[in-house]
Design a protein around this motif. Structure first.
Motif, PDB file in Angstrom:
ATOM      1  N   SER A 102      39.731  47.824  47.564  1.00  0.00           N
ATOM      2  CA  SER A 102      40.333  46.478  47.642  1.00  0.00           C
ATOM      3  C   SER A 102      41.841  46.600  47.848  1.00  0.00           C
ATOM      4  CB  SER A 102      40.006  45.688  46.375  1.00  0.00           C
ATOM      5  OG  SER A 102      38.616  45.434  46.291  1.00  0.00           O
ATOM      6  N   LEU A 103      42.195  46.955  49.058  1.00  0.00           N
ATOM      7  CA  LEU A 103      43.587  47.211  49.431  1.00  0.00           C
ATOM      8  C   LEU A 103      44.490  46.025  49.103  1.00  0.00           C
ATOM      9  CD1 LEU A 103      45.766  48.796  51.108  1.00  0.00           C
ATOM     10  CD2 LEU A 103      44.837  47.657  53.134  1.00  0.00           C
ATOM     11  N   PHE A 104      44.092  44.837  49.515  1.00  0.00           N
ATOM     12  CA  PHE A 104      44.981  43.680  49.395  1.00  0.00           C
ATOM     13  C   PHE A 104      45.038  43.144  47.970  1.00  0.00           C
ATOM     14  CE2 PHE A 104      43.610  43.843  53.862  1.00  0.00           C
ATOM     15  CZ  PHE A 104      44.856  43.999  54.452  1.00  0.00           C
ATOM     16  N   LEU A 105      43.972  43.303  47.208  1.00  0.00           N
ATOM     17  CA  LEU A 105      44.020  42.943  45.792  1.00  0.00           C
ATOM     18  C   LEU A 105      44.995  43.852  45.056  1.00  0.00           C
ATOM     19  CD1 LEU A 105      42.949  41.285  43.401  1.00  0.00           C
ATOM     20  CD2 LEU A 105      41.124  42.993  43.160  1.00  0.00           C
ATOM     21  N   GLN A 106      44.969  45.136  45.385  1.00  0.00           N
ATOM     22  CA  GLN A 106      45.912  46.049  44.748  1.00  0.00           C
ATOM     23  C   GLN A 106      47.360  45.695  45.089  1.00  0.00           C
ATOM     24  OE1 GLN A 106      45.418  50.087  44.068  1.00  0.00           O
ATOM     25  NE2 GLN A 106      43.234  50.206  44.538  1.00  0.00           N
ATOM     26  N   ILE A 107      47.595  45.294  46.336  1.00  0.00           N
ATOM     27  CA  ILE A 107      48.942  44.876  46.720  1.00  0.00           C
ATOM     28  C   ILE A 107      49.356  43.641  45.919  1.00  0.00           C
ATOM     29  CG2 ILE A 107      50.327  43.933  48.610  1.00  0.00           C
ATOM     30  CD1 ILE A 107      48.686  45.746  50.501  1.00  0.00           C
ATOM     31  N   LYS A 108      48.431  42.694  45.783  1.00  0.00           N
ATOM     32  CA  LYS A 108      48.721  41.497  44.990  1.00  0.00           C
ATOM     33  C   LYS A 108      49.077  41.864  43.557  1.00  0.00           C
ATOM     34  CE  LYS A 108      48.824  37.105  43.908  1.00  0.00           C
ATOM     35  NZ  LYS A 108      49.930  36.239  44.373  1.00  0.00           N
ATOM     36  N   ASN A 109      48.455  42.912  43.045  1.00  0.00           N
ATOM     37  CA  ASN A 109      48.702  43.337  41.668  1.00  0.00           C
ATOM     38  C   ASN A 109      49.894  44.287  41.537  1.00  0.00           C
ATOM     39  OD1 ASN A 109      46.622  41.773  40.628  1.00  0.00           O
ATOM     40  ND2 ASN A 109      45.096  43.383  40.874  1.00  0.00           N
ATOM     41  N   GLY A 156      42.284  25.054  46.173  1.00  0.00           N
ATOM     42  CA  GLY A 156      41.745  25.233  44.837  1.00  0.00           C
ATOM     43  C   GLY A 156      40.482  26.065  44.829  1.00  0.00           C
ATOM     44  N   ILE A 157      39.776  26.020  43.699  1.00  0.00           N
ATOM     45  CA  ILE A 157      38.537  26.769  43.534  1.00  0.00           C
ATOM     46  C   ILE A 157      37.596  26.455  44.692  1.00  0.00           C
ATOM     47  CG2 ILE A 157      36.514  27.095  42.066  1.00  0.00           C
ATOM     48  CD1 ILE A 157      39.002  28.261  40.856  1.00  0.00           C
ATOM     49  N   CYS A 158      37.031  27.495  45.289  1.00  0.00           N
ATOM     50  CA  CYS A 158      36.414  27.334  46.600  1.00  0.00           C
ATOM     51  C   CYS A 158      35.242  26.371  46.625  1.00  0.00           C
ATOM     52  CB  CYS A 158      36.002  28.690  47.163  1.00  0.00           C
ATOM     53  SG  CYS A 158      34.871  29.631  46.125  1.00  0.00           S
ATOM     54  N   THR A 159      34.427  26.305  45.581  1.00  0.00           N
ATOM     55  CA  THR A 159      33.289  25.393  45.647  1.00  0.00           C
ATOM     56  C   THR A 159      33.667  23.966  45.281  1.00  0.00           C
ATOM     57  OG1 THR A 159      32.703  26.012  43.387  1.00  0.00           O
ATOM     58  CG2 THR A 159      31.563  27.159  45.180  1.00  0.00           C
ATOM     59  N   ARG A 160      34.896  23.739  44.862  1.00  0.00           N
ATOM     60  CA  ARG A 160      35.344  22.392  44.518  1.00  0.00           C
ATOM     61  C   ARG A 160      36.016  21.691  45.695  1.00  0.00           C
ATOM     62  NH1 ARG A 160      32.146  22.804  40.991  1.00  0.00           N
ATOM     63  NH2 ARG A 160      32.571  22.788  38.759  1.00  0.00           N
ATOM     64  N   THR A 195      31.117  35.892  47.575  1.00  0.00           N
ATOM     65  CA  THR A 195      31.699  36.674  46.483  1.00  0.00           C
ATOM     66  C   THR A 195      31.735  35.853  45.198  1.00  0.00           C
ATOM     67  OG1 THR A 195      33.062  37.898  48.068  1.00  0.00           O
ATOM     68  CG2 THR A 195      33.741  37.978  45.768  1.00  0.00           C
ATOM     69  N   TYR A 196      32.136  34.616  45.325  1.00  0.00           N
ATOM     70  CA  TYR A 196      32.224  33.706  44.179  1.00  0.00           C
ATOM     71  C   TYR A 196      30.862  33.529  43.522  1.00  0.00           C
ATOM     72  CZ  TYR A 196      33.462  29.275  41.813  1.00  0.00           C
ATOM     73  OH  TYR A 196      33.702  28.277  40.903  1.00  0.00           O
ATOM     74  N   GLN A 197      29.847  33.309  44.335  1.00  0.00           N
ATOM     75  CA  GLN A 197      28.516  33.076  43.770  1.00  0.00           C
ATOM     76  C   GLN A 197      27.968  34.326  43.092  1.00  0.00           C
ATOM     77  OE1 GLN A 197      25.191  33.006  46.258  1.00  0.00           O
ATOM     78  NE2 GLN A 197      23.897  31.874  44.844  1.00  0.00           N
ATOM     79  N   GLU A 198      28.187  35.482  43.697  1.00  0.00           N
ATOM     80  CA  GLU A 198      27.645  36.717  43.135  1.00  0.00           C
ATOM     81  C   GLU A 198      28.293  37.093  41.800  1.00  0.00           C
ATOM     82  OE1 GLU A 198      26.365  39.089  47.213  1.00  0.00           O
ATOM     83  OE2 GLU A 198      28.172  39.671  46.130  1.00  0.00           O
ATOM     84  N   SER A 203      37.293  37.574  37.107  1.00  0.00           N
ATOM     85  CA  SER A 203      37.637  36.605  38.145  1.00  0.00           C
ATOM     86  C   SER A 203      38.313  37.264  39.342  1.00  0.00           C
ATOM     87  CB  SER A 203      38.538  35.511  37.584  1.00  0.00           C
ATOM     88  OG  SER A 203      39.788  36.032  37.193  1.00  0.00           O
ATOM     89  N   ASP A 204      38.981  38.419  39.122  1.00  0.00           N
ATOM     90  CA  ASP A 204      39.706  39.044  40.237  1.00  0.00           C
ATOM     91  C   ASP A 204      38.767  39.648  41.275  1.00  0.00           C
ATOM     92  OD1 ASP A 204      38.937  41.103  38.485  1.00  0.00           O
ATOM     93  OD2 ASP A 204      40.586  42.392  39.120  1.00  0.00           O
ATOM     94  N   ILE A 205      37.510  39.878  40.919  1.00  0.00           N
ATOM     95  CA  ILE A 205      36.537  40.313  41.928  1.00  0.00           C
ATOM     96  C   ILE A 205      35.432  39.272  42.070  1.00  0.00           C
ATOM     97  CG2 ILE A 205      36.995  42.768  41.725  1.00  0.00           C
ATOM     98  CD1 ILE A 205      34.451  42.958  39.977  1.00  0.00           C
ATOM     99  N   GLY A 206      35.690  38.053  41.571  1.00  0.00           N
ATOM    100  CA  GLY A 206      34.723  36.973  41.667  1.00  0.00           C
ATOM    101  C   GLY A 206      35.377  35.725  42.210  1.00  0.00           C
ATOM    102  N   MET A 207      35.513  34.720  41.341  1.00  0.00           N
ATOM    103  CA  MET A 207      35.934  33.407  41.812  1.00  0.00           C
ATOM    104  C   MET A 207      37.326  33.384  42.430  1.00  0.00           C
ATOM    105  SD  MET A 207      36.783  31.278  38.316  1.00  0.00           S
ATOM    106  CE  MET A 207      35.158  31.503  37.608  1.00  0.00           C
ATOM    107  N   MET A 208      38.211  34.305  42.057  1.00  0.00           N
ATOM    108  CA  MET A 208      39.569  34.300  42.598  1.00  0.00           C
ATOM    109  C   MET A 208      39.805  35.423  43.600  1.00  0.00           C
ATOM    110  SD  MET A 208      40.819  31.650  41.268  1.00  0.00           S
ATOM    111  CE  MET A 208      42.499  31.831  41.862  1.00  0.00           C
TER     112      MET A 208
END
Length: 589
Positions: A568-575, A255-259, A412-415, A431-436
């Motif tokens: 962001s190679l792998f984010l683009q693949i995910k998308n 789940g959400i990383c800080t949780r 990354t999440y905190q920033e 969220s795609d470049i932050g918490m997720m």
């Protein structure tokens, strides 16, 4: 015997129905039932006054009908008498908000010494009583251990009580030794935050996404993982004082990383570590489901712990998650995928939908009135196939690993944080470049392997620290934080013939979130870094003398090769970017 079973909570049903229900479970081909993990008030209705008659009866019936029991030691949620005895014990948020005494879970801070005293006494009492009961197959300590809250329904951060502050100080003393070392690691000369003694340390209350020191926040997260891990493994050690025969473990979820804690550091000395997963509730496609299975299997890799599935969705979700109806063929697909990805035990949640409480009408394999469903018919067939060996757990040997770096994820999440409603002052954060970002990116890397039909291992900071990297290829999404030791181990691995495929922000910061004057990608592939900026498709590294566009750089290092994408190679693949997915797939050939 392959553990193949279901959760059923006898404390929630009339005693007169138990024997019939347990017999139905056994007759369906299931061999193990899980209960007890949320029932502290059932066995200790008043402090120090135990009432075991009902639990005795439930276990005796299971023995009679031939069912084994995964018996929960219910330390995850304190009963109402705890707050009568110890008022003002609620977990405290960074803004002073008190967590409710009952309702949400977990309802107690696990650094609270009163809680720890009563919880350990409960574990000792129960294990001494039931260690030799013939129905007991395994023990579960706690349930989904996290600091409150369990999910992301609030942006508040817990727990900031005095017990946790003292535990944080003790942890920091052990890690840094001197206040000078701590101040250097936490960068406290910035904005007048220098500590002059360890007792000056307060928990980081500025809020996760405000101007709190990123270095303190990294350690705050690491402390919470270590504190939970120490407590869970302490309870397991208590169990083994009285029972060295039955396995002991606990469960969790992605789940959400800080949780949630860093699961790669939670396993410790457990015998099993269980995944709770609701594929329909999470709208998981087959690749997304395989991703979760591979990730959890990797958490226990290299330890003595087994990969269990403690809760696999047995019916439609309640109000959290997608509440679509669940069909039998879907359950068959989830189950066979679990076996294909190495699960060493599978338990469904749950036998029958509860008639009261927060999960009314949810999850049951059977219909609400207890009659069999088409889902149950499918599970009966699966049970038979497992019993006869037609279906069995796969033994996987992966040649490719995906790095999941929790330090990079937390930073990354905190920033970036959640979207802010202050347009024009700060941009609303994505969220795609932050918490997720981390989960999406490692999901993109995994999708390439899934499409090729190749098994995937995940590796963590522990493998990079040790240099234990028995893979031909490593995919490294979100490589933001890397220590010099981790980088040196990677380069040694590349030198001996490994192939690294990585992306934007490679080694911009060290393990404490301090910027390197010369980011590690400069040494890796011989480029000169200038800046990073967020773009519609993710992050983009600007490189001196290079076009401000997406580029891929390759460098031979010894017998191996490093491939660095400045985006962001792998984010683009995910998308769904097929061009970059094909590039990575080609490099895996």
């Amino acid at each position: 015997m392959y553990p193949f079973g279901v959760t059923f909570y006898p404390d929630q049903w009339p005693l007169g129905t138990w024997e019939e229900t347990f017999k139905q479970i056994k007759d369906s081909g299931l061999n193990i039932v899980r209960f007890g993990e949320m029932a502290w008030d059932w066995v200790e209705p008043e402090p120090g006054k135990y009432r075991f008659y009902d639990l005795d009866r439930a276990l005796d019936i299971c023995e009679k009908v031939g069912l084994q029991v995964l018996l929960g030691l219910p330390t995850s949620q304190v009963p109402s008498w705890f707050y009568r005895k110890y008022p003002n014990s609620q977990p405290i948020a960074q803004d002073g908000t008190l967590y409710p005494e009952y309702g949400p879970r977990p309802n107690i801070c696990k650094d609270n010494p009163h809680y720890r005293m009563h919880a350990e006494k409960l574990v000792r009492t129960m294990v001494k009583r039931y260690a030799k009961h013939l129905a007991v197959a395994m023990w579960q300590v706690d349930n989904e251990p996290v600091y409150p809250p369990l999910d992301h329904t609030t942006i508040n951060d817990f727990c900031h009580c005095e017990h946790t502050r003292q535990a944080f100080i003790t942890w920091a003393k052990k890690k840094y030794g001197t206040i000078k070392n701590l101040n250097e690691a936490w960068g406290t000369r910035f904005w007048t935050t220098t500590f002059f003694s360890f007792e000056d340390i307060l928990t980081p209350k500025a809020g996760i996404w405000e101007a709190v020191s990123p270095h303190i926040f990294l350690d705050w997260f690491r402390f919470k993982t270590d504190s939970l891990s120490q407590w869970i493994n302490h309870l397991a050690a208590v169990v083994r004082e009285y029972d060295k025969f039955h396995k002991v473990g606990t469960n969790g979820f992605v789940g959400i990383c800080t949780r949630v804690p860093d699961h790669s550091k939670m396993v410790g000395n457990l015998d099993w570590y269980g995944l709770d997963i609701y594929p329909k509730g999470g709208r998981m496609d087959p690749q997304g489901l395989a991703f979760h299975y591979d990730l959890w299997r990797s958490f226990v890799r290299g330890t003595k712990a087994e990969f269990h599935i403690t809760e696999l969705q047995g019916g439609q979700n309640v109000r959290w998650g997608a509440p679509e109806y669940v069909e039998g063929p879907e359950i068959k697909g989830w189950t066979t995928s679990a076996l294909d990805h190495g699960a060493e035990a599978i338990l469904y949640h749950a036998w029958r939908p509860p008639l009261f409480g927060a999960e009314t009408g949810g999850f049951g394999i059977c219909n609400v009135d207890g009659t069999p469903s088409k889902r149950l018919e499918v599970i009966k067939k699966l049970a038979g196939d497992i019993r006869t060996g037609k279906l069995k757990k796969a033994n996987l040997k992966a040649k490719v690993a995906i790095a999941y770096l929790r330090g990079s994820e937390i930073q990354t999440y905190q920033e970036q944080g959640p979207p802010r409603g202050i347009a024009g002052q700060w941009e609303a954060v994505r969220s795609d470049i932050g918490m997720m970002h981390a989960i999406l990116s490692i999901g993109g890397a995994h999708s390439v392997l899934f499409q090729k039909g190749e098994p995937a291992d995940f590796i963590f900071e522990r493998e990079l620290d040790s240099g234990n990297l028995p893979y031909k290829v490593i995919l490294m999404p979100n490589p933001y934080l890397l220590s010099k030791k981790q980088y040196d181990n990677l380069k040694k691995w590349i030198n001996t013939g490994g192939k690294l495929i990585t992306e934007a922000r490679f080694g911009l910061k060290n393990e404490m979130g301090h910027l390197y004057e010369h980011p590690l990608m400069e040494d890796l592939v011989g480029v000169k870094y200038e800046f990073t900026e967020p773009k519609p498709a993710g992050f983009l590294d600007g490189l001196q003398g290079k076009p401000r566009t997406e580029q891929v750089f390759t460098k031979k290092i010894g017998k191996g090769q490093a491939i660095y994408a400045n985006f962001s190679l792998f984010l683009q693949i995910k998308n769904g970017n097929k061009k970059w997915a094909s590039l990575v797939a080609k490099e895996l050939a």
